[in-house]
Design an enzyme around this catalytic site. Structure first.
Site, PDB file in Angstrom:
ATOM      1  N   ARG A  35       0.676  -1.206   0.208  1.00  0.00           N
ATOM      2  CA  ARG A  35       0.054  -0.312  -0.267  1.00  0.00           C
ATOM      3  C   ARG A  35       1.254   1.494   0.050  1.00  0.00           C
ATOM      4  NH1 ARG A  35      -4.942  -1.151   4.780  1.00  0.00           N
ATOM      5  NH2 ARG A  35      -5.327  -3.286   3.932  1.00  0.00           N
ATOM      6  N   HIS A  81      -7.820  -4.669  -7.219  1.00  0.00           N
ATOM      7  CA  HIS A  81      -7.178  -3.954  -6.063  1.00  0.00           C
ATOM      8  C   HIS A  81      -9.084  -4.470  -5.236  1.00  0.00           C
ATOM      9  CE1 HIS A  81      -5.166  -1.403  -3.402  1.00  0.00           C
ATOM     10  NE2 HIS A  81      -6.240  -0.296  -3.947  1.00  0.00           N
ATOM     11  N   TYR A 125     -18.959  11.800 -12.751  1.00  0.00           N
ATOM     12  CA  TYR A 125     -18.806  13.261 -13.300  1.00  0.00           C
ATOM     13  C   TYR A 125     -17.704  13.186 -14.194  1.00  0.00           C
ATOM     14  CZ  TYR A 125     -22.770  14.478 -10.748  1.00  0.00           C
ATOM     15  OH  TYR A 125     -23.366  14.568  -9.791  1.00  0.00           O
TER      16      TYR A 125
END
Length: 745
Positions: A35, A81, A125
């Site tokens: 990570r 993931h 968006y």
């Protein structure tokens, strides 16, 4: 019952501490490797790698149309993931922000946030596709250049590392916090990185100083000016840890009537512009920046912060030096080259190790891509060999295919063909069986043999491999040449050889003030010298005047408290006298149990006598009374039974002290020691705890001794009987001495 017995027998006992440490270690390793820390070879964390690979699978190349980010996020979550969608989208947004990464890997369309700290729009968006840099990172991925590993559910595969020659770790840097470690890598200029890589190829043992002559230092996306010395830069990169001082880039603009303003066009990396402007504006309002009159943010797509000076006579460099010292216009970037090395272990690496690891990775990629190509050439040559047999024996091949039940076996038996060759022959279309096609096959065969020889020579020659790496890096350098908009160096290196010392006091307009302090600790400053004997002031209910005195706006006002602390306040920072003022406890960290003993104008030429309740004290110089912080400066050591009660300027060669025991003592001032801090010595001795000092006065022996009351000044003709050594009790006060025990000064 038997089943329950078996369950109990299978229980394994373990110490809780061992179980916790084992599980926490697993969690820590997962956080560090999977990570938080980037890989030294491709500069990517797993989430970034998975985002790019998913976009490659979806064919979102720079030439493709934009696609909704929600599509990419969904594919990454579903295939690679298994974490929250915000972790993927936030990482994706950062790769698209040209103020966060030096060379964006994602081309974003829509609201991806801005340098003011405004958040990005939701992924439903926004749209995205990859940039050329992202394609370079994955170049050769389909040529068996790196290992592939199963995804989390085993339904597909993903790359363990990206193969491309684009030096992403140094180019785009990275930051992250893991368990017990962190990373913070600055961005750099790709053209300079390529020069440094070529140096490592030529001289693998090159020193950090030699490397840094090619790789000048950080090149941040937001620009700025790097002001560290070359030696500091080398030291930082040699250890993999250190700090860089980055300043905003500014210039002056001339206005009408001789006025001017400063315009900041670049700010330090990682600073949110809106918060920077708010910080400076707050300091201006709090009168912490006396050289600055106003600040306005006129930024559009480019940064433009306008700073107006207090007056046109202030030097611009001094104003900016003060701003650099007080605000984030100068920022320290703390570098930490903590990365996952090629063996999968986290460690802090020097710049030379980083470059050598990258070159070694590219050599491995080159060898694997070469072997992959050689294998393809061998297969194609095998097929071409079979096709040539067809053309040499075309009629017989057609006869076998037409008449034999098992044409494949017959062809293998008669012409000694391999399975690959037979399949190619059987799949050949009839219209390809032309003389022209035979010539084309022979031409292709010759070209492949030549390429095969060249690739075999490449594998056998380390020098040829180095030449190929240089060619790769030269191509990348050409794409991101410093003459291009994206490739130009943004952070300039301007070593700061001398620091500008700024004394803000010299730019404060000198004007008279009357400082007014109440018993409850409310302070204010009137913009003139008022008549101290005829003050018409209003106070809060229950409050009254403690002291009032004249000062200038350039003075420092000192407060001495019963705890033996000195607090220093600039006179020009005090609130106006239009209201009740402001509590000094809002300006200085004066304890609730501390009383203000005296407020006065600090005179650097003076010395002061500090006196505690029970007659102890010492002389201190004004320089040691200056407090630099809100917490004040401890000058006199006190205790609850013996607090500080007086601070008297040294103004004579004799000292007179009166106590509540009705005793008066006069002794030479030179008997009092001068100290920087301490409890002091006994000045006047008292036999009982309930007796204490009432007043202290300095005078010159030549002028004589006396006191002042409402009726006037009284001078003693013979005061010698009260003269004794310091620490004496003294003699009973003379006839006519004020009942208050004070000298009336």
């Amino acid at each position: 019952m038997t089943k329950q017995t078996n369950i109990i027998e299978n229980i394994d006992t373990q110490q809780l501490s061992d179980a916790l440490s084992e599980r926490y270690l697993s969690y820590a390793v997962s956080t560090i490797v999977s990570r938080a820390l980037p890989d030294v070879r491709d500069g990517l964390k797993p989430v970034h790698r998975r985002i790019l690979y998913s976009m490659l699978r979806q064919k979102l190349s720079p030439a493709a149309a934009f696609r909704k980010c929600a599509t990419v996020v969904g594919d990454v979550l579903g295939h690679y993931h298994p974490h929250g969608d915000s972790s993927v989208y936030d990482a994706m947004v950062r790769l698209a922000q040209d103020f966060s990464v030096r060379y964006p890997l994602i081309d974003g369309q829509g609201n991806f946030g801005n340098i003011d700290g405004d958040p990005q729009a939701a992924y439903r968006y926004t749209e995205s596709k990859m940039t050329d840099a992202a394609m370079l990172i994955m170049e050769g991925l389909d040529e068996n250049s790196v290992d592939m590993m199963p995804n989390f559910d085993g339904t597909t595969f993903e790359p363990t590392v990206m193969p491309g020659a684009f030096p992403n770790l140094l180019a785009n840097g990275g930051m992250g916090i893991a368990v017990g470690m962190a990373t913070n890598i600055p961005t750099h200029n790709v053209s300079e990185i390529c020069d440094a890589l070529n140096l490592i190829i030529d001289r693998p043992d090159a020193t950090t100083a030699q490397i840094m002559k090619k790789l000048i230092g950080p090149d941040f996306p937001t620009g700025g000016v790097l002001i560290d010395s070359f030696d500091t830069i080398v030291k930082n990169y040699d250890t993999g840890r250190g700090a860089f001082r980055i300043r905003a880039k500014w210039d002056t603009e001339t206005l009408e009537r001789g006025n001017w303003q400063v315009v900041v066009t670049e700010i330090p990396y990682g600073i949110i512009k809106s918060k920077l402007v708010e910080q400076i504006a707050a300091l201006v309002d709090a009168k912490k920046l006396p050289l600055v009159d106003d600040i306005v943010d006129e930024s559009t797509t480019d940064v433009r912060i306008v700073i107006t000076p207090k007056n046109r006579n202030i030097p611009a460099d001094k104003m900016m030096a003060h701003l650099f010292a007080m605000t984030d216009l100068e920022y320290r970037f703390n570098m930490n080259f903590n990365v996952i090395d090629s063996n999968g272990a986290p460690r802090v690496m020097a710049i030379g190790d980083v470059l050598r690891e990258f070159v070694a990775h590219q050599k491995d990629v080159l060898q694997r891509r070469t072997n992959w190509r050689l294998a393809n050439i061998a297969r194609r040559l095998e097929i071409l060999g079979g096709l040539l047999i067809v053309y040499l024996n075309l009629d017989r091949v057609i006869e076998i295919i037409r008449n034999e039940d098992d044409a494949k076996a017959a062809l293998v038996s008669e012409f000694k063909l391999t399975d690959v060759q037979v399949e190619a022959i059987l799949n050949t279309r009839l219209r390809s069986l032309r003389k022209l096609e035979e010539m084309e096959i022979r031409r292709e065969d010759a070209e492949l043999l030549a390429e095969q020889k060249q690739l075999q020579d490449l594998l056998a020659s380390p020098d040829m491999q180095n030449d190929q790496l240089r060619a790769w890096f030269a191509d990348i350098k050409k794409r991101y040449d410093k003459k291009t908009t994206l490739g130009r160096r943004r952070t300039q290196w301007a070593e700061q050889t001398t620091e500008i010392v700024v004394n803000t006091d010299e730019f404060i307009e000198k004007e008279p003030l009357t400082i007014i302090l109440s018993t409850m600790g409310w302070i204010r400053a009137a913009k003139t010298h008022l008549d101290l004997n005829n003050l018409d002031l209003k106070f809060k209910e229950g409050d009254e005047l403690l002291t009032a005195f004249h000062a200038m706006s350039t003075d420092k006002i000192n407060l001495f408290t019963s705890a033996g602390k000195m607090f220093t306040l600039p006179a020009n920072d005090l609130p106006s006298a239009r209201g009740f003022g402001e509590s000094v406890r809002m300006m200085a960290d004066i304890g609730a149990d501390e009383n203000i003993v005296r407020a006065f104008v600090l005179n650097s030429a003076n010395k002061y006598l500090l006196v505690a309740r029970h007659g102890t004290g010492f002389v201190v110089a004004a320089d040691n009374c200056m407090a630099q912080t809100r917490s004040g400066k401890q000058v006199m050591n006190t205790d609850p039974k013996n607090p500080a009660t007086m601070c008297v300027p040294v103004a004579g060669d004799m000292v007179a002290m009166s106590g509540s025991n009705d005793k008066l003592l006069i002794f030479p001032a030179n008997e009092i020691p001068e100290m920087t801090r301490g409890k002091g010595v006994i000045l006047q001795k008292y036999n009982a705890e309930r007796t204490y000092v009432l007043d202290v006065m300095f005078f010159n022996a030549a002028d004589g001794f006396g006191w002042t009351t409402g009726r006037g000044t009284t001078k003693m003709d013979d005061w010698q009987p009260w003269v004794a050594k310091r620490a004496s009790q003294g003699r009973t006060i003379p006839v006519g001495f004020p009942r208050s025990g004070k000298f009336g000064k």
